[in-house]
Design a protein around this motif. Structure first.
Motif, PDB file in Angstrom:
ATOM      1  N   CYS A   1      32.965  41.136  36.959  1.00 32.40           N
ATOM      2  CA  CYS A   1      32.967  40.854  35.955  1.00 32.40           C
ATOM      3  C   CYS A   1      31.613  40.836  35.165  1.00 32.40           C
ATOM      4  O   CYS A   1      31.014  39.508  35.533  1.00 32.40           O
ATOM      5  N   ARG A   2      32.128  41.552  34.169  1.00 34.18           N
ATOM      6  CA  ARG A   2      30.740  41.518  32.917  1.00 34.18           C
ATOM      7  C   ARG A   2      30.165  40.671  31.676  1.00 34.18           C
ATOM      8  O   ARG A   2      29.690  40.236  30.934  1.00 34.18           O
ATOM      9  N   GLY A   3      31.785  39.277  32.300  1.00 29.97           N
ATOM     10  CA  GLY A   3      32.209  38.333  30.998  1.00 29.97           C
ATOM     11  C   GLY A   3      33.401  37.569  31.022  1.00 29.97           C
ATOM     12  O   GLY A   3      33.714  38.247  32.421  1.00 29.97           O
ATOM     13  N   ASN A   4      33.971  36.832  30.790  1.00 32.50           N
ATOM     14  CA  ASN A   4      33.789  35.957  31.195  1.00 32.50           C
ATOM     15  C   ASN A   4      35.389  36.109  31.561  1.00 32.50           C
ATOM     16  O   ASN A   4      36.321  35.580  32.371  1.00 32.50           O
ATOM     17  N   ASP A   5      36.042  36.995  30.684  1.00 35.59           N
ATOM     18  CA  ASP A   5      37.369  37.999  31.169  1.00 35.59           C
ATOM     19  C   ASP A   5      37.471  39.424  31.464  1.00 35.59           C
ATOM     20  O   ASP A   5      37.966  39.621  30.946  1.00 35.59           O
ATOM     21  N   VAL A   6      36.444  39.432  31.753  1.00 35.97           N
ATOM     22  CA  VAL A   6      35.825  41.340  31.204  1.00 35.97           C
ATOM     23  C   VAL A   6      36.094  41.898  32.914  1.00 35.97           C
ATOM     24  O   VAL A   6      34.807  41.754  33.042  1.00 35.97           O
ATOM     25  N   CYS A   7      36.572  42.113  33.504  1.00 36.56           N
ATOM     26  CA  CYS A   7      36.124  42.307  35.278  1.00 36.56           C
ATOM     27  C   CYS A   7      36.587  43.594  35.665  1.00 36.56           C
ATOM     28  O   CYS A   7      37.449  44.030  35.024  1.00 36.56           O
ATOM     29  N   ASN A   8      36.511  44.503  36.446  1.00 34.11           N
ATOM     30  CA  ASN A   8      36.368  46.143  36.925  1.00 34.11           C
ATOM     31  C   ASN A   8      37.225  45.539  38.422  1.00 34.11           C
ATOM     32  O   ASN A   8      36.614  44.488  39.296  1.00 34.11           O
ATOM     33  N   THR A   9      37.885  46.582  39.082  1.00 35.16           N
ATOM     34  CA  THR A   9      38.406  46.236  40.173  1.00 35.16           C
ATOM     35  C   THR A   9      37.545  47.203  40.824  1.00 35.16           C
ATOM     36  O   THR A   9      36.160  47.343  40.320  1.00 35.16           O
ATOM     37  N   ARG A  10      37.314  47.243  42.168  1.00 35.83           N
ATOM     38  CA  ARG A  10      36.217  47.441  43.099  1.00 35.83           C
ATOM     39  C   ARG A  10      36.050  48.689  43.022  1.00 35.83           C
ATOM     40  O   ARG A  10      35.296  49.769  43.078  1.00 35.83           O
ATOM     41  N   GLU A  11      37.485  49.568  42.853  1.00 34.75           N
ATOM     42  CA  GLU A  11      37.340  51.235  42.608  1.00 34.75           C
ATOM     43  C   GLU A  11      36.819  51.532  41.242  1.00 34.75           C
ATOM     44  O   GLU A  11      36.075  52.355  41.208  1.00 34.75           O
ATOM     45  N   GLU A  12      36.782  50.377  40.219  1.00 38.23           N
ATOM     46  CA  GLU A  12      36.076  50.884  39.412  1.00 38.23           C
ATOM     47  C   GLU A  12      34.498  49.973  39.751  1.00 38.23           C
ATOM     48  O   GLU A  12      33.702  51.450  38.331  1.00 38.23           O
TER      49      GLU A  12
END
Length: 162
Positions: free
Chosen positions: A64-75
């Motif tokens: 997560c690069r923000g409180n609600d902005v997260c990326n999956t492992r693949e991303e």
């Protein structure tokens, strides 16, 4: 009756030795758990990067690069691949590891020289150094969630300075 009491005492003693999910892990164990991830961020290991990330994370890990902005492992794997192409000498170091329960905070440092225009800054051949702070949650020695912040604005300032 004494055998039953002794057996119960032995079971209770053994149960106390098994760490719970939220138990404090040692700084050494924490560093060993996250080290493959930080190795994956280094250009020197670009070919191994996806495997190193999978080694240090669970299948459902998010970054997560923000409180609600997260990326999956693949991303994340795809994004790191692009970053390593843009900065072919990128080097990321673990500077400090702090542990609280199953939370591992890493103060890191990245250095590199972009190979072309970078984040809106025309190519100059200059290098940058930035600080990062990451908070990882570990379960079973693997990262299940990470929050991170890097000083990319500071890197942009260094690249665009006269």
């Amino acid at each position: 009756m004494k055998r039953i009491q002794a057996g119960c005492a032995a079971v209770a003693s053994f149960a106390l030795m098994i760490p719970s999910a939220g138990a404090e892990i040692s700084a050494e164990a924490a560093r060993a758990s996250v080290a493959p991830f930080y190795k994956a961020l280094n250009a020197e290991f670009a070919g191994e990067s996806p495997d190193l990330i999978m080694q240090s994370t669970t299948a459902h890990w998010v970054s997560c690069r923000g409180n609600d902005v997260c990326n999956t492992r693949e991303e994340v794997i795809a994004g790191i691949g692009q970053r390593l192409k843009a900065i072919p000498d990128l080097r990321w170091k673990i500077k400090q590891v702090l542990v609280a329960g199953n939370q591992v905070t890493v103060r890191g440092e990245a250095t590199g020289t972009p190979a072309a225009d970078f984040m809106g800054v025309p190519y100059t051949g200059k290098s940058f150094k930035l600080m990062s702070i990451d908070v990882h949650t570990l379960e079973g020695g693997k990262m299940v969630r990470s929050y991170h912040i890097e000083d990319w604005l500071g890197a942009v300032r260094q690249l665009s300075s006269n």
